[in-house]
Design an enzyme around this catalytic site. Structure first.
Site, mmCIF file in Angstrom:
data_model
loop_
_atom_site.group_PDB
_atom_site.id
_atom_site.type_symbol
_atom_site.label_atom_id
_atom_site.label_comp_id
_atom_site.label_asym_id
_atom_site.label_seq_id
_atom_site.Cartn_x
_atom_site.Cartn_y
_atom_site.Cartn_z
ATOM 1 N N LYS A 227 -32.926 -3.683 -6.034
ATOM 2 C CA LYS A 227 -31.606 -3.076 -6.016
ATOM 3 C C LYS A 227 -30.668 -3.963 -6.822
ATOM 4 O O LYS A 227 -30.179 -4.986 -6.341
ATOM 5 C CB LYS A 227 -31.053 -2.939 -4.593
ATOM 6 C CG LYS A 227 -29.730 -2.117 -4.565
ATOM 7 C CD LYS A 227 -28.866 -2.407 -3.373
ATOM 8 C CE LYS A 227 -27.911 -3.535 -3.593
ATOM 9 N NZ LYS A 227 -26.855 -3.273 -4.647
ATOM 10 N N GLY B 269 -24.459 -2.183 -1.189
ATOM 11 C CA GLY B 269 -25.002 -3.077 -0.176
ATOM 12 C C GLY B 269 -25.078 -2.473 1.214
ATOM 13 O O GLY B 269 -26.127 -2.563 1.877
ATOM 14 N N PRO B 270 -23.994 -1.859 1.691
ATOM 15 C CA PRO B 270 -24.006 -1.331 3.059
ATOM 16 C C PRO B 270 -25.034 -0.223 3.294
ATOM 17 O O PRO B 270 -25.435 -0.008 4.438
ATOM 18 C CB PRO B 270 -22.571 -0.800 3.236
ATOM 19 C CG PRO B 270 -21.747 -1.606 2.286
ATOM 20 C CD PRO B 270 -22.642 -1.820 1.096
ATOM 21 N N VAL C 32 -28.037 0.931 0.686
ATOM 22 C CA VAL C 32 -29.372 0.594 0.180
ATOM 23 C C VAL C 32 -29.748 -0.847 0.529
ATOM 24 O O VAL C 32 -30.865 -1.126 0.971
ATOM 25 C CB VAL C 32 -29.454 0.841 -1.336
ATOM 26 C CG1 VAL C 32 -30.748 0.299 -1.919
ATOM 27 C CG2 VAL C 32 -29.337 2.333 -1.621
ATOM 28 N N GLY C 33 -28.812 -1.774 0.334
ATOM 29 C CA GLY C 33 -29.107 -3.163 0.655
ATOM 30 C C GLY C 33 -29.459 -3.352 2.117
ATOM 31 O O GLY C 33 -30.434 -4.038 2.459
ATOM 32 N N GLU D 166 -29.704 -17.104 -2.566
ATOM 33 C CA GLU D 166 -28.958 -17.947 -3.497
ATOM 34 C C GLU D 166 -27.538 -17.411 -3.461
ATOM 35 O O GLU D 166 -27.263 -16.316 -3.958
ATOM 36 C CB GLU D 166 -29.578 -17.867 -4.898
ATOM 37 C CG GLU D 166 -29.098 -18.980 -5.825
ATOM 38 C CD GLU D 166 -27.899 -18.585 -6.632
ATOM 39 O OE1 GLU D 166 -26.775 -19.004 -6.249
ATOM 40 O OE2 GLU D 166 -28.059 -17.861 -7.621
ATOM 41 N N CYS E 199 -22.204 -19.031 -10.222
ATOM 42 C CA CYS E 199 -22.172 -19.646 -8.898
ATOM 43 C C CYS E 199 -22.232 -21.164 -8.969
ATOM 44 O O CYS E 199 -21.803 -21.848 -8.033
ATOM 45 C CB CYS E 199 -23.314 -19.106 -8.039
ATOM 46 S SG CYS E 199 -24.913 -19.192 -8.858
ATOM 47 N N GLU F 138 -14.591 -19.972 -3.193
ATOM 48 C CA GLU F 138 -15.166 -19.675 -4.500
ATOM 49 C C GLU F 138 -14.294 -18.629 -5.185
ATOM 50 O O GLU F 138 -14.112 -17.527 -4.669
ATOM 51 C CB GLU F 138 -16.597 -19.156 -4.346
ATOM 52 C CG GLU F 138 -17.279 -18.906 -5.668
ATOM 53 C CD GLU F 138 -18.720 -18.460 -5.515
ATOM 54 O OE1 GLU F 138 -19.581 -18.921 -6.269
ATOM 55 O OE2 GLU F 138 -18.978 -17.626 -4.617
#
Length: 477
Positions: A173, A206-207, A209-210, A248, A282, A382
């Site tokens: 995904k 994300g909510p 399929v993830g 990660e 990142c 971040e």
């Protein structure tokens, strides 16, 4: 680029298939804010189809000899190399990387991971006899791969290549914000003759399929790259099935510049590294830690470097930086720049709003703050944009304490005129990677973080072994 009719389909079991319940989603060019493609977001049913195909393929693919898997990776690399320019152009359009960066770093990163995985596979021993016991490493199973938008091929191929090398099958995904390069990779994998069901691609958020992938009982492992918040959600969803989860996640990397460093060189390189890819890395060195006695010199160099940083169109050749990848990230960075000002940091360069001459696009001014305290938001969160925080320290011990005073632990940087001193400081920094005196990353090493920057490692031998289970067969000989 991949043919447009592919964009509203998924790659499952070796075929481009229609979604079970199509849900249109626009892919926006971040430089123009105009739609360049439309994809369909997937559903739980699409995930189930892809996982079923991967599970079926695992029964035979996990048994293929390493030599056969190596030949397959070689074919993928051959096709990838041939379509490299196309990949670079696709990445540039979907997430805004300047075309020069896309051609020299973004697209080549995928090929580099393929090459390194092949190097590891050629020499890797999956079995070792210890006395009468056989220690055997086997494919972990069906893998769910969830990747972000900032370095698409770097992140995707760092997972896909070792998964293929170890005999795993997978469901990918990619980020729905920058999915087009993943379509192209699916075409490359298909053209290379990877068996149906081994690699599957499902787009989605994300909510939906993830989350469906993370909690799926027939997915044996989740490899996730993204925000720490997203990583926590994935880990929680995966916990009931006790699957392996590697992550990660975010970072807030310190660049410790010691007083014996070449200040102009170290500061210039540090600012440029922070701004590379528009700050959307990142491992970007976003906290510059400098001796109090060198503050004025450091600030002057950082200001000059920031003001010399050119903002330009992704389609133009050059060393400029492009826009941020999407509106959400643009708004987040603007908010954090304003918070930095409100909390009392000294604005040295840049600031809120678009650069002069840009009315459209998610462009951000290259920004430098000085007099940043450890309790300030911009020192702790971040930002993921071209924003540098300069912080001062009293002595080496103070610098190490400040560098380690973060919930993150992905990368760090040390600059010193004394290599032995730099190495000594590097060993005391609580993070997974340290760059000494401007050293670049090494794809044959490993990549990953401490603390809330994740767990597990990617790249090289360490990355390959994340996709393996270790079995002991007693009385084998």
């Amino acid at each position: 680029m991949p043919t447009n009719h592919h964009y509203n389909t998924f790659y499952i079991d070796g075929h481009w298939v229609e979604p079970t319940a199509p849900k249109r989603y626009s892919v926006i060019n971040p430089a123009t804010e105009v739609e360049i493609a439309a994809i369909s977001l997937g559903s739980v049913m699409d995930v189930n189809r892809a996982v079923a195909a991967a599970r079926k393929a695992f029964e035979f693919y996990s048994l293929t000899p390493p030599a056969e898997r190596l030949e397959q990776l070689e074919r993928i690399a051959e096709v990838y190399r041939r379509r490299m320019d196309e990949m670079a152009e696709t990445i540039s359009r979907e997430m805004g990387a300047p075309i020069t960066l896309a051609r020299t770093a973004q697209a080549p990163a995928g090929l580099a991971h393929l090459n390194e995985t092949m190097t590891v596979l050629r020499n890797y021993k999956f079995e070792e006899l210890k006395g009468q016991t056989l220690m055997r490493r086997e494919a972990v199973g069906v893998c769910g791969l969830i990747t972000p938008w900032n370095w698409p091929m770097n992140q995707i191929v760092a997972k896909v290549a070792p998964a293929l090398a170890t005999g795993c099958t997978m469901v990918l995904k990619p980020s729905e914000l920058a999915p087009l390069s993943a379509f192209l990779l699916a075409e490359i994998i298909h053209e290379a003759g990877v068996p149906p069901g081994v690699f599957n691609l499902v787009n989605g958020d994300g909510p939906t399929v993830g989350a469906a992938m993370a909690c799926h009982p027939h997915i044996d492992m989740i490899s996730f790259t993204g925000s720490t918040r997203g990583g926590i959600a994935v880990a929680c969803a995966a916990a009931p099935t006790v699957k392996r989860v590697t992550q990660e996640l975010g970072g807030k990397s310190a660049h410790v510049i010691l007083e014996d460093a070449d200040i102009p060189r170290a500061v210039t390189q540090g600012v440029q590294a922070c701004f590379r890819n528009s700050g959307q890395s990142c491992n970007a060195p976003t906290r510059m830690l400098v001796p109090s006695s060198k503050t004025n010199e450091v600030v002057a160099v950082a200001k000059r470097t920031a003001e010399a940083t050119v903002v330009g169109l992704p389609s133009s050749d050059g060393s400029h930086i492009g826009p941020l990848a999407n509106r959400q990230q643009f708004e987040k960075v603007q908010q954090l720049i304003n918070i930095g000002i409100e909390e009392g940091a000294d604005l040295v360069a840049g600031g809120p709003g678009r650069p002069e001459g840009w009315a459209t696009g998610y462009f951000v001014k290259p920004t430098v703050f000085a007099s940043v305290r450890t309790d300030m938001t911009i020192a702790r969160e971040e930002i993921f944009g071209p924003v540098l925080s300069i912080m001062t320290y009293d002595d080496e011990e103070d610098a190490i304490q400040i560098a380690n005073d973060t919930v993150y632990g992905l990368s760090a940087y040390v600059s010193s005129g004394n290599s032995e001193r730099a190495r000594s400081v590097a060993k005391r920094l609580r993070c997974g990677n340290v760059h000494v005196n401007g050293a670049r990353v090494d794809f044959s090493a490993c990549f990953g973080g401490y603390k809330q920057s994740g767990n597990g490692r990617e790249w090289g031998v360490s990355g390959l072994e994340e996709f393996l289970e270790l079995k002991a067969i007693f009385g084998y000989s």
